[in-house]
Motif scaffolding. Structure first.
Motif, PDB file in Angstrom:
ATOM      1  N   LEU A   1      79.360  86.342 116.040  1.00  0.00           N
ATOM      2  CA  LEU A   1      79.308  87.803 116.066  1.00  0.00           C
ATOM      3  C   LEU A   1      79.315  88.410 114.668  1.00  0.00           C
ATOM      4  O   LEU A   1      78.707  89.456 114.439  1.00  0.00           O
ATOM      5  N   GLU A   2      80.023  87.768 113.742  1.00  0.00           N
ATOM      6  CA  GLU A   2      80.223  88.342 112.411  1.00  0.00           C
ATOM      7  C   GLU A   2      79.365  87.634 111.369  1.00  0.00           C
ATOM      8  O   GLU A   2      79.036  86.452 111.517  1.00  0.00           O
ATOM      9  N   PRO A   3      78.996  88.327 110.295  1.00  0.00           N
ATOM     10  CA  PRO A   3      78.245  87.670 109.210  1.00  0.00           C
ATOM     11  C   PRO A   3      79.056  86.527 108.604  1.00  0.00           C
ATOM     12  O   PRO A   3      80.281  86.480 108.712  1.00  0.00           O
ATOM     13  N   CYS A   4      78.356  85.621 107.951  1.00  0.00           N
ATOM     14  CA  CYS A   4      79.013  84.461 107.351  1.00  0.00           C
ATOM     15  C   CYS A   4      78.555  84.318 105.903  1.00  0.00           C
ATOM     16  O   CYS A   4      77.349  84.259 105.623  1.00  0.00           O
ATOM     17  N   ALA A   5      79.517  84.233 104.995  1.00  0.00           N
ATOM     18  CA  ALA A   5      79.191  84.146 103.569  1.00  0.00           C
ATOM     19  C   ALA A   5      78.919  82.721 103.112  1.00  0.00           C
ATOM     20  O   ALA A   5      78.374  82.511 102.022  1.00  0.00           O
ATOM     21  N   ASP A   6      79.318  81.715 103.904  1.00  0.00           N
ATOM     22  CA  ASP A   6      79.143  80.330 103.476  1.00  0.00           C
ATOM     23  C   ASP A   6      78.353  79.517 104.501  1.00  0.00           C
ATOM     24  O   ASP A   6      78.683  78.373 104.795  1.00  0.00           O
ATOM     25  N   SER A   7      77.301  80.099 105.043  1.00  0.00           N
ATOM     26  CA  SER A   7      76.512  79.419 106.068  1.00  0.00           C
ATOM     27  C   SER A   7      75.939  78.094 105.581  1.00  0.00           C
ATOM     28  O   SER A   7      75.909  77.105 106.324  1.00  0.00           O
ATOM     29  N   ALA A   8      75.476  78.057 104.337  1.00  0.00           N
ATOM     30  CA  ALA A   8      74.860  76.823 103.837  1.00  0.00           C
ATOM     31  C   ALA A   8      75.843  75.657 103.889  1.00  0.00           C
ATOM     32  O   ALA A   8      75.482  74.536 104.266  1.00  0.00           O
TER      33      ALA A   8
ATOM     34  N   PHE B   1      73.984  90.100 116.653  1.00  0.00           N
ATOM     35  CA  PHE B   1      74.800  88.935 116.314  1.00  0.00           C
ATOM     36  C   PHE B   1      74.488  88.466 114.887  1.00  0.00           C
ATOM     37  O   PHE B   1      73.735  87.504 114.681  1.00  0.00           O
ATOM     38  N   PRO B   2      75.063  89.115 113.877  1.00  0.00           N
ATOM     39  CA  PRO B   2      74.762  88.748 112.484  1.00  0.00           C
ATOM     40  C   PRO B   2      75.083  87.295 112.144  1.00  0.00           C
ATOM     41  O   PRO B   2      74.423  86.693 111.290  1.00  0.00           O
ATOM     42  N   GLY B   3      76.096  86.724 112.796  1.00  0.00           N
ATOM     43  CA  GLY B   3      76.407  85.322 112.529  1.00  0.00           C
ATOM     44  C   GLY B   3      75.282  84.401 112.953  1.00  0.00           C
ATOM     45  O   GLY B   3      74.993  83.394 112.283  1.00  0.00           O
ATOM     46  N   MET B   4      74.650  84.729 114.052  1.00  0.00           N
ATOM     47  CA  MET B   4      73.490  83.956 114.507  1.00  0.00           C
ATOM     48  C   MET B   4      72.357  84.053 113.487  1.00  0.00           C
ATOM     49  O   MET B   4      71.724  83.049 113.136  1.00  0.00           O
TER      50      MET B   4
ATOM     51  N   SER C   1      69.100  81.363 109.267  1.00  0.00           N
ATOM     52  CA  SER C   1      68.610  81.452 107.893  1.00  0.00           C
ATOM     53  C   SER C   1      69.021  80.215 107.093  1.00  0.00           C
ATOM     54  O   SER C   1      68.216  79.619 106.365  1.00  0.00           O
ATOM     55  N   ALA C   2      70.272  79.805 107.256  1.00  0.00           N
ATOM     56  CA  ALA C   2      70.758  78.621 106.540  1.00  0.00           C
ATOM     57  C   ALA C   2      70.102  77.349 107.058  1.00  0.00           C
ATOM     58  O   ALA C   2      69.743  76.457 106.275  1.00  0.00           O
ATOM     59  N   SER C   3      69.938  77.236 108.374  1.00  0.00           N
ATOM     60  CA  SER C   3      69.335  76.022 108.926  1.00  0.00           C
ATOM     61  C   SER C   3      67.863  75.915 108.543  1.00  0.00           C
ATOM     62  O   SER C   3      67.328  74.813 108.392  1.00  0.00           O
ATOM     63  N   ASP C   4      67.194  77.065 108.361  1.00  0.00           N
ATOM     64  CA  ASP C   4      65.803  77.025 107.896  1.00  0.00           C
ATOM     65  C   ASP C   4      65.705  76.361 106.527  1.00  0.00           C
ATOM     66  O   ASP C   4      64.756  75.614 106.248  1.00  0.00           O
ATOM     67  N   GLY C   5      66.670  76.639 105.672  1.00  0.00           N
ATOM     68  CA  GLY C   5      66.658  76.041 104.351  1.00  0.00           C
ATOM     69  C   GLY C   5      67.136  74.606 104.333  1.00  0.00           C
ATOM     70  O   GLY C   5      66.786  73.834 103.432  1.00  0.00           O
ATOM     71  N   HIS C   6      67.938  74.231 105.327  1.00  0.00           N
ATOM     72  CA  HIS C   6      68.562  72.901 105.319  1.00  0.00           C
ATOM     73  C   HIS C   6      67.727  71.852 106.044  1.00  0.00           C
ATOM     74  O   HIS C   6      67.605  70.709 105.568  1.00  0.00           O
ATOM     75  N   LEU C   7      67.150  72.203 107.191  1.00  0.00           N
ATOM     76  CA  LEU C   7      66.494  71.210 108.035  1.00  0.00           C
ATOM     77  C   LEU C   7      65.052  70.989 107.617  1.00  0.00           C
ATOM     78  O   LEU C   7      64.338  71.922 107.238  1.00  0.00           O
ATOM     79  N   ARG C   8      64.610  69.736 107.731  1.00  0.00           N
ATOM     80  CA  ARG C   8      63.226  69.379 107.427  1.00  0.00           C
ATOM     81  C   ARG C   8      62.645  68.629 108.621  1.00  0.00           C
ATOM     82  O   ARG C   8      63.274  67.694 109.136  1.00  0.00           O
TER      83      ARG C   8
END
Length: 381
Positions: free
Chosen positions: A68-75, A103-106, A111-118
């Protein structure tokens, strides 16, 4: 040759039903490509243990990340996910802007998984044909033997019941979206009168933590426990055992709740007091009935918009479809539906056809408002 590896990347809200959705998609993708290794990434706050009851799931990755909430350390929070896959298939909701607004946390997770997953082959969405997928396949959870034994002991009785009915009185949303305890007493009375020697099993969860819980008060639950049918109290036992109890029952009766999807995954028919914000949208080759409310008197299915709420006398705030008047009027329909499900007289395909016909009427002929997992509804409208 190494097996093809796929990640079902399904970070969504924590209710049990969304975990079942993810496993349903994982199953369809696994069946489409024999030998494929399919793993799932799930919200750590959901019932991730359900994946352990699915032999086709190679690995489960609980994602400890706010929804529900934004996350500052998603990566950092997605760092435990293996980076390299042949296929990554995301929950389709990640492409719906409304979801990110709500749902900002979603939003931050994807966004983080886009940068992490290949993905060596491609990245797509769950259910995509090009990713290899078999739609509308029956998902069945393989529950642990110990859970089934514990459930059998819990339900053991000197006399074989005429029927076993599991009852979940509420889901995890606001209590106004579910029948009141006094309405449930009316329902239990009707079932007890209709089924000689019926055995009622109460299921749900009272704990309040990051997981979902049942929106019924302690006093209300105490009333149900004291009902003259002498219900078997299965509240707060482990999830696997609760599912084994439901598996041993002829019917699960509840309002709309994600737990109903889990009941279908143990092949138990689901009888839903439909109404509130969401209609039923998951179908798993198990007979079911959804008692749809009169749209003129009991407006429902606002989905992401707030549900209308009225003061229902001593019952307190209720959405119109969960008022005592609506429940009382539908008792005969409820009993009839329970009887046909318990005796096994309702074919699955007829249940689908009649449900979608009714849902179309509730939406005043607007079929664009109707959706379902794997678009099962399109063959029945």
């Amino acid at each position: 040759m190494d097996a093809e590896r796929m990640l079902v990347n399904f970070f969504y809200a924590q209710p049990v039903g969304h975990a079942i959705e993810a496993l349903h998609y994982a199953h369809g993708h696994a069946l489409a490509v024999p030998g494929r290794e399919v793993s799932v990434a799930l919200n750590a706050a959901t019932a991730t243990e359900l994946a352990g009851f699915c032999p086709f799931v190679s690995a489960t990755y609980p994602i400890d990340h706010p929804f529900l909430e934004p996350c500052a350390d998603s990566a950092a929070r997605v760092g435990g996910l293996p980076r390299d896959w042949d296929w990554v298939v995301d929950d389709t909701r990640r492409h719906q802007p409304l979801q990110y607004d709500l749902f900002p946390g979603m939003r931050d997770y994807y966004s983080a998984s886009d940068g992490h997953l290949r993905a060596a082959v491609s990245r797509s969405v769950v259910g995509a044909h090009r990713a290899g997928y078999r739609p509308h396949q029956p998902l069945r959870l393989e529950l642990p033997a110990a859970a089934r034994s514990a459930a059998a002991a819990r339900l053991a009785t000197d006399r074989a019941p005429a029927a076993r009915i599991a009852v979940m009185p509420a889901g995890s949303s606001d209590s106004s979206l579910y029948p009141s305890p006094s309405s449930w007493l009316l329902i239990l009375d009707a079932l007890t009168d209709a089924f000689p020697d019926v055995q009622i099993a109460l299921v749900g969860r009272t704990a309040r933590d990051e997981r979902t819980s049942t929106a019924v008060s302690g006093g209300g639950l105490a009333q149900l426990r004291r009902h003259r049918s002498a219900p078997v109290d299965c509240f707060d036992v482990p999830l696997a055992e609760q599912l084994a109890v439901v598996e041993a029952c002829d019917v699960l009766l509840s309002p709309h709740t994600g737990f109903g999807l889990a009941a279908l995954a143990v092949a138990t028919p689901w009888l839903t007091l439909s109404g509130g914000r969401w209609f039923e949208y998951y179908f798993n080759h198990v007979p079911f009935r959804s008692l749809l409310p009169d749209p003129d008197r009991y407006p429902s299915f606002t989905q992401f918009d707030p549900a209308a709420v009225v003061v229902d006398g001593e019952e307190g705030p209720r959405t119109p479809s969960m008022t005592r008047a609506r429940i009382r009027e539908d008792l005969d329909r409820l009993v009839t539906a329970a009887q046909e499900l318990a005796c096994g007289s309702l074919p699955y395909e007829r249940a689908l056809t009649e449900y979608f016909s009714g849902l179309k009427d509730v939406h005043r002929g607007d079929t664009s408002a109707i959706w379902s997992i794997d678009s099962v509804h399109l063959d029945h409208l």
